[in-house]
Design a protein around this motif. Structure first.
Motif, PDB file in Angstrom:
ATOM      1  N   SER A   1      53.103   3.734  13.810  1.00 35.64           N
ATOM      2  CA  SER A   1      52.380   3.029  12.745  1.00 35.64           C
ATOM      3  C   SER A   1      53.346   2.480  11.700  1.00 35.64           C
ATOM      4  CB  SER A   1      51.361   3.966  12.087  1.00 35.64           C
ATOM      5  OG  SER A   1      52.012   5.085  11.510  1.00 35.64           O
ATOM      6  N   ARG A   2      54.316   3.295  11.290  1.00 35.40           N
ATOM      7  CA  ARG A   2      55.281   2.825  10.286  1.00 35.40           C
ATOM      8  C   ARG A   2      56.235   1.787  10.872  1.00 35.40           C
ATOM      9  NH1 ARG A   2      55.203   8.388   9.013  1.00 35.40           N
ATOM     10  NH2 ARG A   2      57.259   8.738   9.936  1.00 35.40           N
ATOM     11  N   SER A   3      56.556   1.907  12.155  1.00 39.12           N
ATOM     12  CA  SER A   3      57.399   0.890  12.796  1.00 39.12           C
ATOM     13  C   SER A   3      56.665  -0.445  12.860  1.00 39.12           C
ATOM     14  CB  SER A   3      57.803   1.348  14.201  1.00 39.12           C
ATOM     15  OG  SER A   3      58.584   2.531  14.145  1.00 39.12           O
ATOM     16  N   ALA A   4      55.356  -0.388  13.104  1.00 38.94           N
ATOM     17  CA  ALA A   4      54.562  -1.618  13.109  1.00 38.94           C
ATOM     18  C   ALA A   4      54.541  -2.247  11.713  1.00 38.94           C
ATOM     19  CB  ALA A   4      53.145  -1.322  13.583  1.00 38.94           C
ATOM     20  N   VAL A   5      54.421  -1.419  10.675  1.00 42.48           N
ATOM     21  CA  VAL A   5      54.478  -1.924   9.299  1.00 42.48           C
ATOM     22  C   VAL A   5      55.843  -2.550   9.028  1.00 42.48           C
ATOM     23  CG1 VAL A   5      54.513  -1.214   6.878  1.00 42.48           C
ATOM     24  CG2 VAL A   5      52.750  -0.329   8.409  1.00 42.48           C
ATOM     25  N   ASN A   6      56.899  -1.892   9.505  1.00 43.83           N
ATOM     26  CA  ASN A   6      58.254  -2.404   9.321  1.00 43.83           C
ATOM     27  C   ASN A   6      58.404  -3.775   9.973  1.00 43.83           C
ATOM     28  OD1 ASN A   6      60.728  -1.936   8.138  1.00 43.83           O
ATOM     29  ND2 ASN A   6      61.592  -0.889   9.900  1.00 43.83           N
ATOM     30  N   HIS A   7      57.878  -3.889  11.187  1.00 43.79           N
ATOM     31  CA  HIS A   7      57.954  -5.161  11.905  1.00 43.79           C
ATOM     32  C   HIS A   7      57.160  -6.247  11.179  1.00 43.79           C
ATOM     33  CE1 HIS A   7      57.946  -7.993  15.250  1.00 43.79           C
ATOM     34  NE2 HIS A   7      56.618  -8.025  15.187  1.00 43.79           N
ATOM     35  N   ALA A   8      55.947  -5.905  10.745  1.00 48.89           N
ATOM     36  CA  ALA A   8      55.107  -6.885  10.063  1.00 48.89           C
ATOM     37  C   ALA A   8      55.682  -7.289   8.707  1.00 48.89           C
ATOM     38  CB  ALA A   8      53.691  -6.327   9.872  1.00 48.89           C
ATOM     39  N   SER A   9      56.520  -6.431   8.135  1.00 48.50           N
ATOM     40  CA  SER A   9      57.109  -6.725   6.823  1.00 48.50           C
ATOM     41  C   SER A   9      58.305  -7.652   6.929  1.00 48.50           C
ATOM     42  CB  SER A   9      57.534  -5.421   6.135  1.00 48.50           C
ATOM     43  OG  SER A   9      56.426  -4.554   5.991  1.00 48.50           O
ATOM     44  N   GLY A  10      58.711  -7.981   8.157  1.00 53.61           N
ATOM     45  CA  GLY A  10      59.823  -8.908   8.336  1.00 53.61           C
ATOM     46  C   GLY A  10      61.186  -8.275   8.224  1.00 53.61           C
ATOM     47  N   VAL A  11      61.329  -7.005   8.605  1.00 53.65           N
ATOM     48  CA  VAL A  11      62.622  -6.342   8.521  1.00 53.65           C
ATOM     49  C   VAL A  11      63.641  -7.063   9.411  1.00 53.65           C
ATOM     50  CG1 VAL A  11      62.166  -4.714  10.413  1.00 53.65           C
ATOM     51  CG2 VAL A  11      63.728  -4.068   8.569  1.00 53.65           C
ATOM     52  N   LYS A  12      64.882  -7.147   8.939  1.00 55.37           N
ATOM     53  CA  LYS A  12      65.930  -7.850   9.675  1.00 55.37           C
ATOM     54  C   LYS A  12      66.911  -6.903  10.361  1.00 55.37           C
ATOM     55  CE  LYS A  12      64.447 -11.907   8.490  1.00 55.37           C
ATOM     56  NZ  LYS A  12      63.807 -12.798   9.496  1.00 55.37           N
ATOM     57  N   THR A  13      67.160  -5.751   9.756  1.00 54.98           N
ATOM     58  CA  THR A  13      68.108  -4.787  10.321  1.00 54.98           C
ATOM     59  C   THR A  13      67.599  -3.374  10.052  1.00 54.98           C
ATOM     60  OG1 THR A  13      69.459  -4.425   8.332  1.00 54.98           O
ATOM     61  CG2 THR A  13      69.975  -6.371   9.661  1.00 54.98           C
ATOM     62  N   PRO A  14      68.161  -2.352  10.737  1.00 54.97           N
ATOM     63  CA  PRO A  14      67.773  -0.967  10.450  1.00 54.97           C
ATOM     64  C   PRO A  14      68.139  -0.499   9.049  1.00 54.97           C
ATOM     65  CG  PRO A  14      68.829  -1.123  12.604  1.00 54.97           C
ATOM     66  CD  PRO A  14      69.036  -2.436  11.919  1.00 54.97           C
ATOM     67  N   ILE A  15      68.887  -1.312   8.314  1.00 53.45           N
ATOM     68  CA  ILE A  15      69.258  -0.922   6.946  1.00 53.45           C
ATOM     69  C   ILE A  15      68.022  -0.778   6.075  1.00 53.45           C
ATOM     70  CG2 ILE A  15      70.565  -1.685   4.899  1.00 53.45           C
ATOM     71  CD1 ILE A  15      72.569  -2.962   6.798  1.00 53.45           C
ATOM     72  N   GLY A  16      66.911  -1.383   6.500  1.00 55.87           N
ATOM     73  CA  GLY A  16      65.664  -1.183   5.761  1.00 55.87           C
ATOM     74  C   GLY A  16      65.301   0.284   5.665  1.00 55.87           C
ATOM     75  N   GLY A  17      65.706   1.094   6.652  1.00 57.21           N
ATOM     76  CA  GLY A  17      65.457   2.539   6.599  1.00 57.21           C
ATOM     77  C   GLY A  17      66.191   3.213   5.461  1.00 57.21           C
ATOM     78  N   ILE A  18      67.350   2.665   5.080  1.00 54.71           N
ATOM     79  CA  ILE A  18      68.091   3.235   3.945  1.00 54.71           C
ATOM     80  C   ILE A  18      67.328   2.994   2.642  1.00 54.71           C
ATOM     81  CG2 ILE A  18      70.235   3.070   2.617  1.00 54.71           C
ATOM     82  CD1 ILE A  18      71.704   2.431   5.190  1.00 54.71           C
ATOM     83  N   TYR A  19      66.732   1.818   2.516  1.00 55.61           N
ATOM     84  CA  TYR A  19      65.936   1.538   1.320  1.00 55.61           C
ATOM     85  C   TYR A  19      64.699   2.439   1.262  1.00 55.61           C
ATOM     86  CZ  TYR A  19      68.824  -2.682   1.190  1.00 55.61           C
ATOM     87  OH  TYR A  19      69.884  -3.548   1.144  1.00 55.61           O
ATOM     88  N   THR A  20      64.093   2.693   2.419  1.00 52.18           N
ATOM     89  CA  THR A  20      62.960   3.618   2.455  1.00 52.18           C
ATOM     90  C   THR A  20      63.386   5.007   2.013  1.00 52.18           C
ATOM     91  OG1 THR A  20      61.910   2.384   4.261  1.00 52.18           O
ATOM     92  CG2 THR A  20      61.211   4.662   3.935  1.00 52.18           C
ATOM     93  N   GLY A  21      64.536   5.476   2.524  1.00 49.56           N
ATOM     94  CA  GLY A  21      65.052   6.787   2.121  1.00 49.56           C
ATOM     95  C   GLY A  21      65.339   6.860   0.641  1.00 49.56           C
ATOM     96  N   ALA A  22      65.867   5.756   0.076  1.00 48.15           N
ATOM     97  CA  ALA A  22      66.138   5.740  -1.362  1.00 48.15           C
ATOM     98  C   ALA A  22      64.857   5.856  -2.170  1.00 48.15           C
ATOM     99  CB  ALA A  22      66.886   4.458  -1.718  1.00 48.15           C
ATOM    100  N   LEU A  23      63.783   5.193  -1.700  1.00 46.87           N
ATOM    101  CA  LEU A  23      62.500   5.285  -2.400  1.00 46.87           C
ATOM    102  C   LEU A  23      61.948   6.708  -2.336  1.00 46.87           C
ATOM    103  CD1 LEU A  23      60.227   3.841  -3.903  1.00 46.87           C
ATOM    104  CD2 LEU A  23      59.203   3.297  -1.688  1.00 46.87           C
ATOM    105  N   VAL A  24      62.107   7.367  -1.189  1.00 44.42           N
ATOM    106  CA  VAL A  24      61.643   8.750  -1.063  1.00 44.42           C
ATOM    107  C   VAL A  24      62.430   9.662  -2.007  1.00 44.42           C
ATOM    108  CG1 VAL A  24      61.461  10.717   0.505  1.00 44.42           C
ATOM    109  CG2 VAL A  24      60.868   8.423   1.313  1.00 44.42           C
ATOM    110  N   LEU A  25      63.738   9.468  -2.087  1.00 38.56           N
ATOM    111  CA  LEU A  25      64.552  10.278  -3.009  1.00 38.56           C
ATOM    112  C   LEU A  25      64.145  10.024  -4.457  1.00 38.56           C
ATOM    113  CD1 LEU A  25      68.107   9.941  -1.383  1.00 38.56           C
ATOM    114  CD2 LEU A  25      66.602  11.936  -1.375  1.00 38.56           C
ATOM    115  N   LEU A  26      63.824   8.773  -4.769  1.00 38.81           N
ATOM    116  CA  LEU A  26      63.361   8.458  -6.124  1.00 38.81           C
ATOM    117  C   LEU A  26      62.058   9.182  -6.420  1.00 38.81           C
ATOM    118  CD1 LEU A  26      63.696   6.746  -8.717  1.00 38.81           C
ATOM    119  CD2 LEU A  26      62.375   4.948  -7.574  1.00 38.81           C
ATOM    120  N   ALA A  27      61.170   9.222  -5.443  1.00 43.08           N
ATOM    121  CA  ALA A  27      59.906   9.929  -5.626  1.00 43.08           C
ATOM    122  C   ALA A  27      60.131  11.424  -5.814  1.00 43.08           C
ATOM    123  CB  ALA A  27      58.995   9.676  -4.424  1.00 43.08           C
ATOM    124  N   LEU A  28      61.065  11.983  -5.053  1.00 47.47           N
ATOM    125  CA  LEU A  28      61.373  13.408  -5.200  1.00 47.47           C
ATOM    126  C   LEU A  28      61.915  13.725  -6.591  1.00 47.47           C
ATOM    127  CD1 LEU A  28      62.982  14.285  -1.750  1.00 47.47           C
ATOM    128  CD2 LEU A  28      61.019  15.428  -2.785  1.00 47.47           C
TER     129      LEU A  28
END
Length: 608
Positions: free
Chosen positions: A350-377
Motif C-alpha cells: 500500500s505504501r509502495s503504491a502511494v510512493n509510486h503515485a506520488s511520483g518518486v524518482k529514486t529510493p532516496i525518498g525513503g530517507i525523507y520518510t525516515g526523517a519525518l518519522v524521526l521528527l515525529a518521534l
C-alpha cells in the motif's frame, strides 16, 4: 560508464548520478506523503503486534534509509506491515519487557536468515508458494487481523482469544460491554476511510482547466493522507473532550518520545510472574530459550517477508530487479533495524503504491520518510497519547479488508479447479490452527500435486501403421521429465496397451522428453527385458543427446533407437523379416482401403 567502487558496495548510490533539483523535490514530496501514511500505520501495527505504539515508529525509519543505499526499486518502502505484525504478536503476550525483546530478536534473526538466503541464493524458495496458497494465506490473515481489532474498535476491555474463532467468540460474549462512543467512532472512521479511498479513483483529464486540476490534486492528497487525517481529527476530538474533563474514548496512552538508543538486540529476557509456562513464577530465558520460544517464526517470518518484498519489487520494477540484491537490502534493513528496537519489517504494497503515485524518482525518498518519522518521534509523541484506539483499529481494518482476494476464485474455478484445493486448505487451516501450519499445509498440498503429476504423467497411447501396413504401439509422454516415481506407471500403461492391442512392437516417443533420471532409465531397461520375453521389441524414438547417453549407458547394446519416421519404418521392416528372432503379429490391411481408415486410434491414459 562502469560502476565505481562505492556503487559496487552501495548499489543505491548510483541514483546520485544526475540527481537534480527536480528529483529532490519529487522525492521530498513522495517521502512526506508516504510519511503521512506510515505514521498512523506504524502506531496501529505496533498495537497489533502487542507492543507499545512507539515501536511502530522505531520500525519505520531504518528500513527506508538502508533500502535507499542498497535497494534497486525506487517505489519500494520498507517498514511495518499488518501481516508481520500479526506474526510477531504471537510472542509478545507475556508482559513486561519480554514482548519487545522477543520482537526485536525476531527482527534480528529474520534479517540473518534473509542474509543467508541471499548468500546461498535461496530466494527461489518463495517460488514453492503458489498464487492460490498466497491468496488463501493473505485472506485468512486479513480475517484474523480484522477479528483481533474488533475489541478495540468497540471499546471492549480485557483479553481476547488466541485464535480467530476464540477471538470472535470472546467479542460476541462481551458485546454488551461495548462502549457506545468508541463503537460509533470506530464504525464512522472505517466508513470515512473507505469513502476517502474512493477519491483516488477520480481522474483529471489532461485537457482539464486549472481549477479542475487543483480539485483533482486535492482529492488525491486527501485520499493518500486519509489515515493521517482520520487519526488527526479523532485525536483532536479526544483532546477537546479531555480538556473538558471527559474521557469518552479509550486512548492510546503515553508514547515514549525520542529516538531509540543504538544497542545490540537482546539475547536474554525474563518472562514476568504469571507469564511463564507454569503461570505462577517469572522465568529467565537465555538465547537458547528465546530461540525455542520464537520457534518456527524464525524461518516463517523471513519467508513471508521475502515473498512480499519480491512481489512488490517485481510489480513496480519489472524484470530488471535483482532478487539477490533485494534480499540483501531487506536482510540488512531488519538487522540494522534491530539495533534501533525495530520489530520485523518488509515492503508494504500500500505504501509502495502511494510512493509510486506520488511520483518518486529514486529510493532516496525513503530517507525523507525516515526523517519525518524521526521528527515525529522527537516532537509529536506527547500528542500521540490522545489517539483513540478505535481510530487505530479502523485504520488497520480498512487496510486489511482489501487483502481478502475473493475475486480469484471464479477464474480458478473456470480454468483449473484443482488449484483451488491448496488455497482452500491454506485458508481453512490458517483460521483454525494458525497461519504457520496453514501455510505449511498449503505448500505441502501443492508439492503433493506436483509429485503426483511426476509419478503419474499423462501418456498418450497410439496404435499406428507404417506405409507397409505394419502396426506398432506408440507411447508418447506429454511431460518433459521422466523421473523415478513414474517408472511403475509407465510399465503398467505399456502392459495394459499390449494386452489391449496384442504383441506388436512398442515405440517409446522421447521427442518431448528432456530429462531422464537413472532410476527411470533402469526401469525402462526392466521393461525392455519383460517385453523381450514376449518377443516384443522396444524402440526409442527421437531422444535428445542427454537422454540418449543415459539410455545407452543403462540399456547397453540392446538399445534400439530411431530419430525420424524413415528410420522407424526401416527398423520395423528389418525386425519383421527376422522371423526367428521376433514373432510379430502382422496385420494385413487391404490395399484399396481409404487412408482415413488407416488413421491411428488414440487413447489417453490418465487417472485424473
Amino acid at each position: 560508464m562502469g560502476l565505481s567502487r562505492v556503487e559496487r558496495v552501495l548499489p543505491g548510490t548510483r541514483w546520485l548520478r544526475g540527481y537534480t533539483g527536480q528529483f529532490i523535490v519529487a522525492d521530498l514530496i513522495a517521502g512526506i506523503t508516504v510519511g503521512l501514511t506510515v505514521l498512523p500505520q506504524g502506531l496501529a501495527y505496533a498495537t497489533l503486534a502487542g507492543l507499545e505504539p512507539q515501536y511502530g515508529l522505531y520500525s519505520a525509519f531504518v528500513g527506508g534509509v538502508v533500502y535507499a543505499l542498497l535497494g534497486g526499486c525506487r517505489e519500494v518502502t520498507i517498514g511495518p506491515t499488518a501481516l508481520l505484525s500479526l506474526m510477531t504478536s504471537r510472542h509478545t503476550g507475556y508482559g513486561g519487557n519480554s514482548g519487545p525483546q522477543l520482537a526485536i530478536l525476531l527482527c534480528f534473526l529474520s534479517g540473518v536468515v534473509e542474509l543467508l538466503m541471499a548468500v546461498l541464493r535461496l530466494g527461489a524458495l518463495v517460488d514453492l508458494i503458489s498464487l492460490p496458497v498466497t491468496v488463501g494465506f493473505t485472506s485468512a490473515t486479513a480475517l484474523i487481523i480484522g477479528a483481533s481489532q474488533l475489541k478495540a474498535l468497540l471499546g471492549i476491555r480485557g483479553g481476547s482469544g488466541s485464535g480467530f474463532a476464540s477471538t470472535v467468540r470472546t467479542v460476541i460474549a462481551n458485546i454488551t460491554e461495548a462502549r457506545v462512543a468508541d463503537s460509533i467512532l470506530g464504525v464512522v472512521s472505517i466508513a470515512v476511510l473507505l469513502a476517502l479511498r474512493k477519491l483516488k479513483d477520480i481522474k483529471t483529464p489532461p485537457e482539464a482547466t486549472g481549477g479542475r486540476k487543483i480539485v483533482g490534486l486535492v482529492c488525491w492528497l486527501v485520499a493518500t493522507a486519509r489515515n493521517a487525517l482520520v487519526v488527526l481529527i479523532t485525536s483532536f476530538i479526544a483532546f477537546y473532550c479531555d480538556q473538558r474533563g471527559e474521557r469518552p474514548f479509550i486512548l492510546t496512552g503515553t508514547v515514549k518520545s525520542g529516538i531509540p538508543d543504538f544497542q545490540l538486540p537482546p539475547f536474554s529476557t525474563v518472562l514476568p510472574a504469571g507469564g511463564g509456562p507454569n503461570g505462577t513464577s517469572s522465568l529467565e530465558l537465555g538465547f537458547t530459550g528465546m530461540i525455542e520460544e520464537l520457534g518456527a517464526s524464525i524461518a516463517l517470518v523471513p519467508i513471508i517477508a521475502v515473498l512480499g518484498n519480491v512481489a512488490i519489487s517485481k510489480a513496480f520494477g519489472g524484470s530488471g530487479i535483482n532478487p539477490t540484491r533485494e534480499l540483501v537490502a531487506l536482510s540488512l534493513s531488519n538487522i540494522c533495524g534491530s539495533f534501533f528496537s525495530s520489530f520485523p519489517v518488509t515492503g508494504s504494497f500500500s505504501r509502495s503504491a502511494v510512493n509510486h503515485a506520488s511520483g518518486v524518482k529514486t529510493p532516496i525518498g525513503g530517507i525523507y520518510t525516515g526523517a519525518l518519522v524521526l521528527l515525529a518521534l522527537g516532537v509529536l509523541t506527547p500528542y500521540f497519547q490522545y489517539i483513540p484506539k478505535a481510530a487505530l483499529s479502523a485504520v488497520i481494518i480498512s487496510a486489511v479488508i482489501f487483502m481478502i482476494e475473493y475475486e480469484v476464485i471464479r477464474p480458478l474455478w473456470r480454468c483449473n479447479k484443482r488449484e483451488l484445493i491448496p488455497g482452500a486448505v491454506t485458508f481453512v487451516l490458517s483460521l483454525i490452527v494458525g497461519v504457520e501450519l496453514g501455510l505449511l499445509a498449503g505448500v505441502l498440498t501443492d508439492v503433493a500435486f506436483v509429485v503426483y503429476r511426476t509419478a503419474r504423467p499423462i501418456l498418450t497411447v497410439t496404435v499406428a501403421n507404417t506405409t507397409l501396413g505394419m502396426q506398432y504401439i506408440l507411447i508418447r509422454p506429454n511431460h518433459s521429465l521422466i523421473y523415478f516415481p513414474a517408472v511403475e506407471w509407465v510399465r503398467n500403461v505399456t502392459s495394459k496397451a499390449i494386452k489391449q492391442h496384442g504383441n506388436i512392437p512398442v515405440v517409446f516417443d522421447c521427442r518431448l522428453v528432456n530429462e531422464f533420471d537413472y532410476t527411470a532409465a533402469t526401469g525402462l531397461q526392466m521393461l525392455r527385458k519383460e517385453l523381450e520375453k514376449k518377443q516384443i521389441p522396444l524402440i526409442i524414438y527421437g531422444s535428445s543427446s542427454e537422454v540418449r547417453k543415459l539410455l545407452q549407458e543403462t540399456l547397453k547394446s540392446s538399445l534400439l533407437e530411431v530419430t525420424n519416421d524413415d528410420e522407424l519404418e526401416t527398423m520395423l521392416r528389418d525386425i519383421s523379416t527376422e522371423g526367428g528372432k521376433h514373432e510379430l503379429r502382422e496385420v494385413a490391411i487391404p490395399l484399396l482401403a481409404p487412408a482415413s481408415e488407416r488413421s491411428p486410434s488414440v487413447v489417453e491414459i490418465d487417472d485424473s
